[in-house]
Write a protein that holds these residues in place. Structure first.
Motif, mmCIF file in Angstrom:
data_model
loop_
_atom_site.group_PDB
_atom_site.id
_atom_site.type_symbol
_atom_site.label_atom_id
_atom_site.label_comp_id
_atom_site.label_asym_id
_atom_site.label_seq_id
_atom_site.Cartn_x
_atom_site.Cartn_y
_atom_site.Cartn_z
ATOM 1 N N SER A 1 7.098 38.119 33.844
ATOM 2 C CA SER A 1 6.937 39.544 33.538
ATOM 3 C C SER A 1 6.957 39.789 32.030
ATOM 4 C CB SER A 1 8.026 40.376 34.221
ATOM 5 O OG SER A 1 9.309 40.040 33.703
ATOM 6 N N LYS A 2 7.715 38.958 31.308
ATOM 7 C CA LYS A 2 7.768 39.070 29.845
ATOM 8 C C LYS A 2 6.378 38.834 29.247
ATOM 9 C CE LYS A 2 9.211 36.270 25.915
ATOM 10 N NZ LYS A 2 9.917 35.031 25.505
ATOM 11 N N TYR A 3 5.701 37.786 29.734
ATOM 12 C CA TYR A 3 4.377 37.457 29.209
ATOM 13 C C TYR A 3 3.292 38.399 29.740
ATOM 14 C CZ TYR A 3 6.673 33.323 27.427
ATOM 15 O OH TYR A 3 7.513 32.488 26.734
ATOM 16 N N GLU A 4 3.509 38.914 30.948
ATOM 17 C CA GLU A 4 2.558 39.888 31.493
ATOM 18 C C GLU A 4 2.601 41.187 30.691
ATOM 19 O OE1 GLU A 4 3.833 39.941 35.536
ATOM 20 O OE2 GLU A 4 2.687 38.135 36.070
ATOM 21 N N ALA A 5 3.790 41.530 30.185
ATOM 22 C CA ALA A 5 3.935 42.724 29.343
ATOM 23 C C ALA A 5 3.190 42.522 28.018
ATOM 24 C CB ALA A 5 5.412 43.010 29.082
ATOM 25 N N LEU A 6 3.313 41.321 27.459
ATOM 26 C CA LEU A 6 2.588 41.002 26.223
ATOM 27 C C LEU A 6 1.085 41.069 26.450
ATOM 28 C CD1 LEU A 6 4.671 37.954 24.899
ATOM 29 C CD2 LEU A 6 4.449 40.176 23.786
ATOM 30 N N ALA A 7 0.641 40.560 27.613
ATOM 31 C CA ALA A 7 -0.779 40.555 27.944
ATOM 32 C C ALA A 7 -1.302 41.982 28.103
ATOM 33 C CB ALA A 7 -1.024 39.759 29.225
ATOM 34 N N ALA A 8 -0.505 42.843 28.753
ATOM 35 C CA ALA A 8 -0.915 44.236 28.959
ATOM 36 C C ALA A 8 -1.041 44.968 27.619
ATOM 37 C CB ALA A 8 0.107 44.944 29.849
ATOM 38 N N LYS A 9 -0.094 44.699 26.732
ATOM 39 C CA LYS A 9 -0.118 45.310 25.402
ATOM 40 C C LYS A 9 -1.341 44.822 24.612
ATOM 41 C CE LYS A 9 2.760 45.927 21.270
ATOM 42 N NZ LYS A 9 4.048 45.561 20.623
ATOM 43 N N ASP A 10 -1.626 43.538 24.725
ATOM 44 C CA ASP A 10 -2.768 42.964 24.007
ATOM 45 C C ASP A 10 -4.094 43.471 24.584
ATOM 46 O OD1 ASP A 10 -3.648 41.331 21.893
ATOM 47 O OD2 ASP A 10 -4.115 39.693 23.268
ATOM 48 N N LYS A 11 -4.123 43.679 25.901
ATOM 49 C CA LYS A 11 -5.328 44.199 26.541
ATOM 50 C C LYS A 11 -5.636 45.609 26.048
ATOM 51 C CE LYS A 11 -7.454 45.076 31.042
ATOM 52 N NZ LYS A 11 -7.249 45.139 32.510
ATOM 53 N N ALA A 12 -4.580 46.430 25.921
ATOM 54 C CA ALA A 12 -4.750 47.799 25.421
ATOM 55 C C ALA A 12 -5.269 47.766 23.989
ATOM 56 C CB ALA A 12 -3.416 48.547 25.490
ATOM 57 N N ARG A 13 -4.715 46.827 23.182
ATOM 58 C CA ARG A 13 -5.188 46.662 21.800
ATOM 59 C C ARG A 13 -6.652 46.290 21.766
ATOM 60 N NH1 ARG A 13 -7.709 42.373 19.883
ATOM 61 N NH2 ARG A 13 -6.290 41.107 21.141
ATOM 62 N N TYR A 14 -7.036 45.357 22.637
ATOM 63 C CA TYR A 14 -8.415 44.868 22.684
ATOM 64 C C TYR A 14 -9.381 45.986 23.083
ATOM 65 C CZ TYR A 14 -12.493 42.255 24.377
ATOM 66 O OH TYR A 14 -13.758 41.790 24.591
ATOM 67 N N GLU A 15 -9.023 46.729 24.123
ATOM 68 C CA GLU A 15 -9.900 47.808 24.598
ATOM 69 C C GLU A 15 -10.095 48.872 23.522
ATOM 70 O OE1 GLU A 15 -7.981 49.042 28.185
ATOM 71 O OE2 GLU A 15 -8.933 47.469 29.407
ATOM 72 N N LYS A 16 -9.025 49.165 22.793
ATOM 73 C CA LYS A 16 -9.094 50.155 21.712
ATOM 74 C C LYS A 16 -10.023 49.668 20.593
ATOM 75 C CE LYS A 16 -6.131 52.739 18.526
ATOM 76 N NZ LYS A 16 -4.743 52.938 18.040
ATOM 77 N N GLU A 17 -9.882 48.367 20.240
ATOM 78 C CA GLU A 17 -10.702 47.802 19.166
ATOM 79 C C GLU A 17 -12.165 47.685 19.587
ATOM 80 O OE1 GLU A 17 -9.027 44.154 17.769
ATOM 81 O OE2 GLU A 17 -7.207 45.100 16.998
ATOM 82 N N VAL A 18 -12.402 47.408 20.875
ATOM 83 C CA VAL A 18 -13.780 47.298 21.374
ATOM 84 C C VAL A 18 -14.493 48.645 21.256
ATOM 85 C CG1 VAL A 18 -15.162 47.048 23.467
ATOM 86 C CG2 VAL A 18 -13.476 45.332 22.897
ATOM 87 N N LYS A 19 -13.790 49.723 21.607
ATOM 88 C CA LYS A 19 -14.384 51.066 21.510
ATOM 89 C C LYS A 19 -14.763 51.379 20.065
ATOM 90 C CE LYS A 19 -12.188 53.195 25.539
ATOM 91 N NZ LYS A 19 -11.214 54.199 26.018
ATOM 92 N N ALA A 20 -13.844 51.056 19.152
ATOM 93 C CA ALA A 20 -14.093 51.305 17.735
ATOM 94 C C ALA A 20 -15.238 50.434 17.227
ATOM 95 C CB ALA A 20 -12.825 51.035 16.934
ATOM 96 N N TYR A 21 -15.274 49.215 17.702
ATOM 97 C CA TYR A 21 -16.317 48.259 17.299
ATOM 98 C C TYR A 21 -17.695 48.734 17.753
ATOM 99 C CZ TYR A 21 -19.001 43.857 17.481
ATOM 100 O OH TYR A 21 -19.956 42.879 17.356
ATOM 101 N N LYS A 22 -17.777 49.179 19.016
ATOM 102 C CA LYS A 22 -19.053 49.658 19.555
ATOM 103 C C LYS A 22 -19.506 50.929 18.851
ATOM 104 C CE LYS A 22 -18.784 47.604 24.167
ATOM 105 N NZ LYS A 22 -18.671 47.858 25.624
ATOM 106 N N ALA A 23 -18.548 51.799 18.552
ATOM 107 C CA ALA A 23 -18.877 53.052 17.865
ATOM 108 C C ALA A 23 -19.398 52.768 16.462
ATOM 109 C CB ALA A 23 -17.636 53.935 17.790
#
Length: 204
Positions: A144-166
């Motif tokens: 669960s510790k690593y799944e939390a890190l993965a979820a946080k990183d996924k949110a970071r990635y999705e945010k950066e992808v939106k900015a990148y596409k824009a």
């Protein structure tokens, strides 16, 4: 033979030793649930105290397996679309956001140095297998510790992808099917694993 007919990777002397230890332990304690992290640590400690004479048979097995591997690789022809046994990588935009890591990859980042310390003459493939075994043996609390890190990183990635596409200002591509998305993820994970393997090679 391994995946898609490719020869199975060669095993080191230490890998043969660990394999033998596991088989002996399984015979003596067939119903015992082995904690691989602890078992691997005990194997490493035992290996360090063994004499060269005791290690000799494992080195002979490794040498025999190396000849087997070299012989099979000499006759192995990579499938069309592969070069030198590896898939050709897609050209990646250096400005594209770094892909989010899965929980397992976060675990590997923490655990890989410890695995390599205990398996100092193991191949990259053997280290990867040991990491997989240790991950499967983790408790839900640890995962669960690593799944939390993965979820946080996924949110970071999705945010950066939106900015990148824009920033690129390109019209949105047609929605991909689940199959296409899955294939893209598989390719990206393979690339990430190859990058991790390259890092291991640099460390050696």
């Amino acid at each position: 033979m391994g995946k898609e007919g490719k020869p199975r990777g060669r095993m080191s002397a230490y890998a043969f030793f660990v394999q033998t230890c596991r088989e002996e332990h399984k015979k003596k304690h067939p119903n015992e649930n082995v904690v691989f992290a602890e078992f691997s640590k005990k194997c490493a400690e035992r290996w360090k105290t063994m004499s060269d004479k005791e290690k000799q048979r494992f080195h002979q097995l490794a040498e025999k397996d190396k000849k087997r591997y070299d012989g099979e690789m000499a006759n192995y022809k990579p499938p069309k679309g592969e070069k030198g046994g590896k898939k050709r990588k897609r050209t990646k935009d250096p400005n594209a956001p770094k892909r989010a890591l899965s929980a397992f990859f976060w675990f590997c980042n923490d655990e890989r140095p410890r695995v390599k310390e205990h398996m100092n003459d193991a191949t990259v493939g053997e280290v990867a297998k040991e990491l997989g075994r240790r991950w499967n043996d983790c408790t839900e609390d640890v995962k669960s510790k690593y799944e939390a890190l993965a979820a946080k990183d996924k949110a970071r990635y999705e945010k950066e992808v939106k900015a990148y596409k824009a920033k690129k200002g390109k019209p949105s591509a047609p929605a991909k099917s689940k199959k296409e998305e899955s294939e893209d993820e598989d390719e990206e994970e393979e690339e990430e694993e190859e990058d991790a393997d390259d890092d291991d090679d640099d460390d050696d």
